[in-house]
Design a protein around this motif. Structure first.
Motif, PDB file in Angstrom:
ATOM      1  N   LYS A 115      75.142  54.756  54.637  1.00  0.00           N
ATOM      2  CA  LYS A 115      74.938  53.860  55.771  1.00  0.00           C
ATOM      3  C   LYS A 115      73.495  53.375  55.943  1.00  0.00           C
ATOM      4  CE  LYS A 115      75.625  53.317  60.733  1.00  0.00           C
ATOM      5  NZ  LYS A 115      74.222  52.929  61.001  1.00  0.00           N
ATOM      6  N   PRO A 116      72.480  54.242  55.963  1.00  0.00           N
ATOM      7  CA  PRO A 116      71.122  53.724  56.177  1.00  0.00           C
ATOM      8  C   PRO A 116      70.688  52.704  55.134  1.00  0.00           C
ATOM      9  CG  PRO A 116      71.179  56.098  56.478  1.00  0.00           C
ATOM     10  CD  PRO A 116      72.498  55.718  55.886  1.00  0.00           C
ATOM     11  N   LEU A 117      70.986  52.979  53.875  1.00  0.00           N
ATOM     12  CA  LEU A 117      70.617  52.047  52.808  1.00  0.00           C
ATOM     13  C   LEU A 117      71.416  50.757  52.918  1.00  0.00           C
ATOM     14  CD1 LEU A 117      69.151  51.378  50.160  1.00  0.00           C
ATOM     15  CD2 LEU A 117      71.003  52.545  48.933  1.00  0.00           C
ATOM     16  N   ALA A 118      72.723  50.862  53.145  1.00  0.00           N
ATOM     17  CA  ALA A 118      73.564  49.672  53.244  1.00  0.00           C
ATOM     18  C   ALA A 118      73.121  48.784  54.407  1.00  0.00           C
ATOM     19  CB  ALA A 118      75.023  50.074  53.399  1.00  0.00           C
ATOM     20  N   ASP A 119      72.805  49.396  55.542  1.00  0.00           N
ATOM     21  CA  ASP A 119      72.348  48.621  56.698  1.00  0.00           C
ATOM     22  C   ASP A 119      71.007  47.951  56.434  1.00  0.00           C
ATOM     23  OD1 ASP A 119      74.629  49.326  58.036  1.00  0.00           O
ATOM     24  OD2 ASP A 119      73.653  50.651  59.486  1.00  0.00           O
ATOM     25  N   ASP A 120      70.118  48.669  55.788  1.00  0.00           N
ATOM     26  CA  ASP A 120      68.806  48.102  55.474  1.00  0.00           C
ATOM     27  C   ASP A 120      68.929  46.895  54.562  1.00  0.00           C
ATOM     28  OD1 ASP A 120      65.691  48.557  55.323  1.00  0.00           O
ATOM     29  OD2 ASP A 120      66.362  48.294  53.254  1.00  0.00           O
ATOM     30  N   ARG A 121      69.771  46.995  53.543  1.00  0.00           N
ATOM     31  CA  ARG A 121      69.922  45.882  52.603  1.00  0.00           C
ATOM     32  C   ARG A 121      70.689  44.717  53.238  1.00  0.00           C
ATOM     33  NH1 ARG A 121      66.044  45.631  49.566  1.00  0.00           N
ATOM     34  NH2 ARG A 121      65.337  46.262  51.649  1.00  0.00           N
ATOM     35  N   LEU A 122      71.611  45.022  54.135  1.00  0.00           N
ATOM     36  CA  LEU A 122      72.304  43.962  54.860  1.00  0.00           C
ATOM     37  C   LEU A 122      71.312  43.156  55.691  1.00  0.00           C
ATOM     38  CD1 LEU A 122      74.842  42.514  55.927  1.00  0.00           C
ATOM     39  CD2 LEU A 122      75.057  44.349  57.628  1.00  0.00           C
ATOM     40  N   GLN A 123      70.437  43.840  56.382  1.00  0.00           N
ATOM     41  CA  GLN A 123      69.421  43.145  57.172  1.00  0.00           C
ATOM     42  C   GLN A 123      68.493  42.320  56.285  1.00  0.00           C
ATOM     43  OE1 GLN A 123      66.854  45.712  59.488  1.00  0.00           O
ATOM     44  NE2 GLN A 123      66.250  44.038  60.841  1.00  0.00           N
ATOM     45  N   ALA A 124      68.138  42.879  55.131  1.00  0.00           N
ATOM     46  CA  ALA A 124      67.258  42.163  54.210  1.00  0.00           C
ATOM     47  C   ALA A 124      67.908  40.886  53.697  1.00  0.00           C
ATOM     48  CB  ALA A 124      66.866  43.077  53.047  1.00  0.00           C
ATOM     49  N   VAL A 125      69.195  40.953  53.367  1.00  0.00           N
ATOM     50  CA  VAL A 125      69.900  39.752  52.913  1.00  0.00           C
ATOM     51  C   VAL A 125      70.003  38.743  54.048  1.00  0.00           C
ATOM     52  CG1 VAL A 125      72.107  38.857  52.077  1.00  0.00           C
ATOM     53  CG2 VAL A 125      71.184  40.972  51.128  1.00  0.00           C
ATOM     54  N   SER A 126      70.300  39.207  55.241  1.00  0.00           N
ATOM     55  CA  SER A 126      70.419  38.318  56.388  1.00  0.00           C
ATOM     56  C   SER A 126      69.118  37.565  56.642  1.00  0.00           C
ATOM     57  CB  SER A 126      70.826  39.113  57.632  1.00  0.00           C
ATOM     58  OG  SER A 126      70.946  38.273  58.758  1.00  0.00           O
ATOM     59  N   GLU A 127      68.000  38.252  56.533  1.00  0.00           N
ATOM     60  CA  GLU A 127      66.701  37.623  56.752  1.00  0.00           C
ATOM     61  C   GLU A 127      66.429  36.537  55.715  1.00  0.00           C
ATOM     62  OE1 GLU A 127      64.155  40.981  56.595  1.00  0.00           O
ATOM     63  OE2 GLU A 127      64.500  41.568  58.695  1.00  0.00           O
ATOM     64  N   ARG A 128      66.931  36.709  54.505  1.00  0.00           N
ATOM     65  CA  ARG A 128      66.665  35.756  53.421  1.00  0.00           C
ATOM     66  C   ARG A 128      67.646  34.577  53.407  1.00  0.00           C
ATOM     67  NH1 ARG A 128      64.611  40.495  52.332  1.00  0.00           N
ATOM     68  NH2 ARG A 128      62.893  40.739  50.827  1.00  0.00           N
ATOM     69  N   ILE A 129      68.861  34.828  53.838  1.00  0.00           N
ATOM     70  CA  ILE A 129      69.898  33.797  53.729  1.00  0.00           C
ATOM     71  C   ILE A 129      70.156  33.080  55.050  1.00  0.00           C
ATOM     72  CG2 ILE A 129      72.392  33.497  53.383  1.00  0.00           C
ATOM     73  CD1 ILE A 129      72.256  35.173  50.982  1.00  0.00           C
ATOM     74  N   GLY A 145      79.273  52.963  54.611  1.00  0.00           N
ATOM     75  CA  GLY A 145      78.946  54.012  55.566  1.00  0.00           C
ATOM     76  C   GLY A 145      79.550  53.855  56.943  1.00  0.00           C
ATOM     77  N   VAL A 146      80.589  53.055  57.095  1.00  0.00           N
ATOM     78  CA  VAL A 146      81.202  52.861  58.410  1.00  0.00           C
ATOM     79  C   VAL A 146      82.145  54.025  58.707  1.00  0.00           C
ATOM     80  CG1 VAL A 146      82.671  51.392  59.838  1.00  0.00           C
ATOM     81  CG2 VAL A 146      81.010  50.357  58.269  1.00  0.00           C
ATOM     82  N   SER A 147      81.766  54.844  59.688  1.00  0.00           N
ATOM     83  CA  SER A 147      82.565  56.016  60.053  1.00  0.00           C
ATOM     84  C   SER A 147      83.056  55.975  61.489  1.00  0.00           C
ATOM     85  CB  SER A 147      81.735  57.300  59.861  1.00  0.00           C
ATOM     86  OG  SER A 147      81.373  57.472  58.508  1.00  0.00           O
ATOM     87  N   CYS A 148      82.647  54.971  62.261  1.00  0.00           N
ATOM     88  CA  CYS A 148      83.066  54.834  63.648  1.00  0.00           C
ATOM     89  C   CYS A 148      82.846  53.390  64.084  1.00  0.00           C
ATOM     90  CB  CYS A 148      82.298  55.792  64.561  1.00  0.00           C
ATOM     91  SG  CYS A 148      80.513  55.484  64.612  1.00  0.00           S
ATOM     92  N   GLY A 149      83.352  53.048  65.238  1.00  0.00           N
ATOM     93  CA  GLY A 149      83.220  51.691  65.729  1.00  0.00           C
ATOM     94  C   GLY A 149      81.778  51.256  65.907  1.00  0.00           C
ATOM     95  N   GLN A 150      80.919  52.174  66.329  1.00  0.00           N
ATOM     96  CA  GLN A 150      79.509  51.839  66.512  1.00  0.00           C
ATOM     97  C   GLN A 150      78.878  51.402  65.193  1.00  0.00           C
ATOM     98  OE1 GLN A 150      76.516  54.965  67.335  1.00  0.00           O
ATOM     99  NE2 GLN A 150      76.086  53.822  69.212  1.00  0.00           N
ATOM    100  N   ASP A 151      79.264  52.030  64.098  1.00  0.00           N
ATOM    101  CA  ASP A 151      78.745  51.635  62.785  1.00  0.00           C
ATOM    102  C   ASP A 151      79.131  50.195  62.456  1.00  0.00           C
ATOM    103  OD1 ASP A 151      77.792  54.216  62.512  1.00  0.00           O
ATOM    104  OD2 ASP A 151      79.449  54.872  61.233  1.00  0.00           O
ATOM    105  N   ALA A 152      80.371  49.823  62.779  1.00  0.00           N
ATOM    106  CA  ALA A 152      80.813  48.455  62.540  1.00  0.00           C
ATOM    107  C   ALA A 152      80.047  47.477  63.425  1.00  0.00           C
ATOM    108  CB  ALA A 152      82.312  48.331  62.794  1.00  0.00           C
ATOM    109  N   GLY A 153      79.853  47.841  64.683  1.00  0.00           N
ATOM    110  CA  GLY A 153      79.084  46.987  65.578  1.00  0.00           C
ATOM    111  C   GLY A 153      77.660  46.787  65.105  1.00  0.00           C
TER     112      GLY A 153
END
Length: 349
Positions: free
Chosen positions: A283-297, A308-316
């Motif tokens: 989860k921490p790595l996946a979230d970090d890279r998701l944010q990095a892609v979002s900033e670029r695209i 790493g999604v294990s609960c609703g908060q992770d999806a949010g």
């Protein structure tokens, strides 16, 4: 978007009892048995009633999703269980990865549970029955949600010829898919991740975009194309990748696949097993890279968050970082169908 108050994985006693039995079995055999059980209409009806969630429609990629939560590719590689998995409430299901020709994948054992970490390591290697089998199955589906088809290359196909495998699969599945995902990020096919960079990436994306344009004219229907990347890419590598995505007008990016890293599970018995690590430690790595892609695209391509999604908060959290859709896989193995409902409720504005 702020996530709601879910902070712990859903506690589903019924699923916990079933999981305890399944986890006594070989992981791959347990996987197959579970899917066979889900294929029974009575089981599907019971699941649909027990885990029903309120509708939370959204439009992404010009497609109408009944909710933002989907099943990631890999659980149903051949399209054999689309209707069964649809009973769990997903707004979209992604099947595959499928290759032009059938292939057995890597030798067994190739799936390992890291139970205390709520994680898996797999090195399947695109084991599948081939694109023709998948097409036959997809044509029979009754599932009314959005269907994505994930495509790859055969292990024996060289990187120089890889674009031919991808365009061949795109041609075969185009008329049956709501969107198509190009998998260039599995760590279990030798050299595959080299397609994420440089001239090989440019050539592949150009070939796919040209094929997509031709097929859209032929079928009078535009099917979006997504590219699934590894969470192990550096900032510099993401710069090049995102520039190529924007230049070739790729519709979506899925961030990301499993990781080759082992830092978060380095003391586990299976930490030295080859393959991709998924589940809570990712989860921490996946979230970090998701944010990095979002900033670029930005808004130039839709983003789908996985990892790493294990609960609703992770999806949010994925939505807050820039994703429009979220996919589950390993969390579903550990938490069961209640996780789908939890995530739907937490991502319903």
């Amino acid at each position: 978007m702020e996530s709601k108050s879910f902070s712990q994985p859903p506690n589903d006693l019924l699923y916990s009892l079933g999981r305890a039995i399944l986890f006594e079995m070989d992981p791959e055999k347990a996987h197959d048995l579970t899917l066979q059980m889900l294929s029974k209409p009575a089981v599907q009806a019971r699941l649909a009633a027990r885990y029903a969630a309120a509708a939370a429609p959204t439009e992404v990629l010009g497609l109408n999703f009944r909710n933002r939560i989907g099943l990631a590719a890999g659980l149903d590689k051949n399209g054999d269980y689309i209707d069964a998995l649809g009973a769990l409430g997903f707004g979209h299901i992604e099947v595959g990865t499928v290759t032009p020709r059938p292939q057995p994948g890597n030798d067994q054992p190739r799936l390992f549970r890291l139970t205390q970490h709520r994680a898996l390591i797999n090195r399947f290697g695109f084991n599948n029955k081939g694109v023709d089998h998948l097409v036959r199955k997809v044509r029979l589906r009754r599932y009314p949600g959005i269907l994505g088809i994930n495509i790859g290359k055969n292990a024996v196909t060289s990187l120089q010829e890889a674009h031919n495998d991808y365009t061949y699969c795109l041609e075969r599945v185009y008329r049956y898919a709501d969107y198509v995902t190009v998998n260039i990020s599995s760590p279990n096919t030798s050299g595959l991740r080299d397609l994420q960079h440089g001239e090989r990436l440019d050539h592949l994306l150009e070939s796919l975009k040209s094929t997509q344009s031709r097929l859209a004219t032929e079928y009078e229907r535009y099917v979006p194309v997504a590219v699934k990347i590894a969470p192990d890419m550096s900032d510099e590598e993401l710069d090049g990748f995102c520039n190529a995505v924007i230049a070739n007008e790729i519709d979506a990016v899925i961030t990301g696949n499993t990781t080759s890293g082992r830092d978060t599970v380095r003391h586990h018995l299976y930490a030295r097993e080859a393959g991709g690590l998924s589940g809570a430690p990712l989860k921490p790595l996946a979230d970090d890279r998701l944010q990095a892609v979002s900033e670029r695209i930005g808004s130039k391509a839709a983003l789908i968050g996985v990892g790493g999604v294990s609960c609703g908060q992770d999806a949010g959290r994925k939505l807050a970082l820039g994703a429009s859709l979220v996919q589950l896989y390993t969390g579903l193995i550990y938490q069961g169908p209640a996780l789908v409902r939890d995530c739907i409720e937490c991502t319903n504005p």
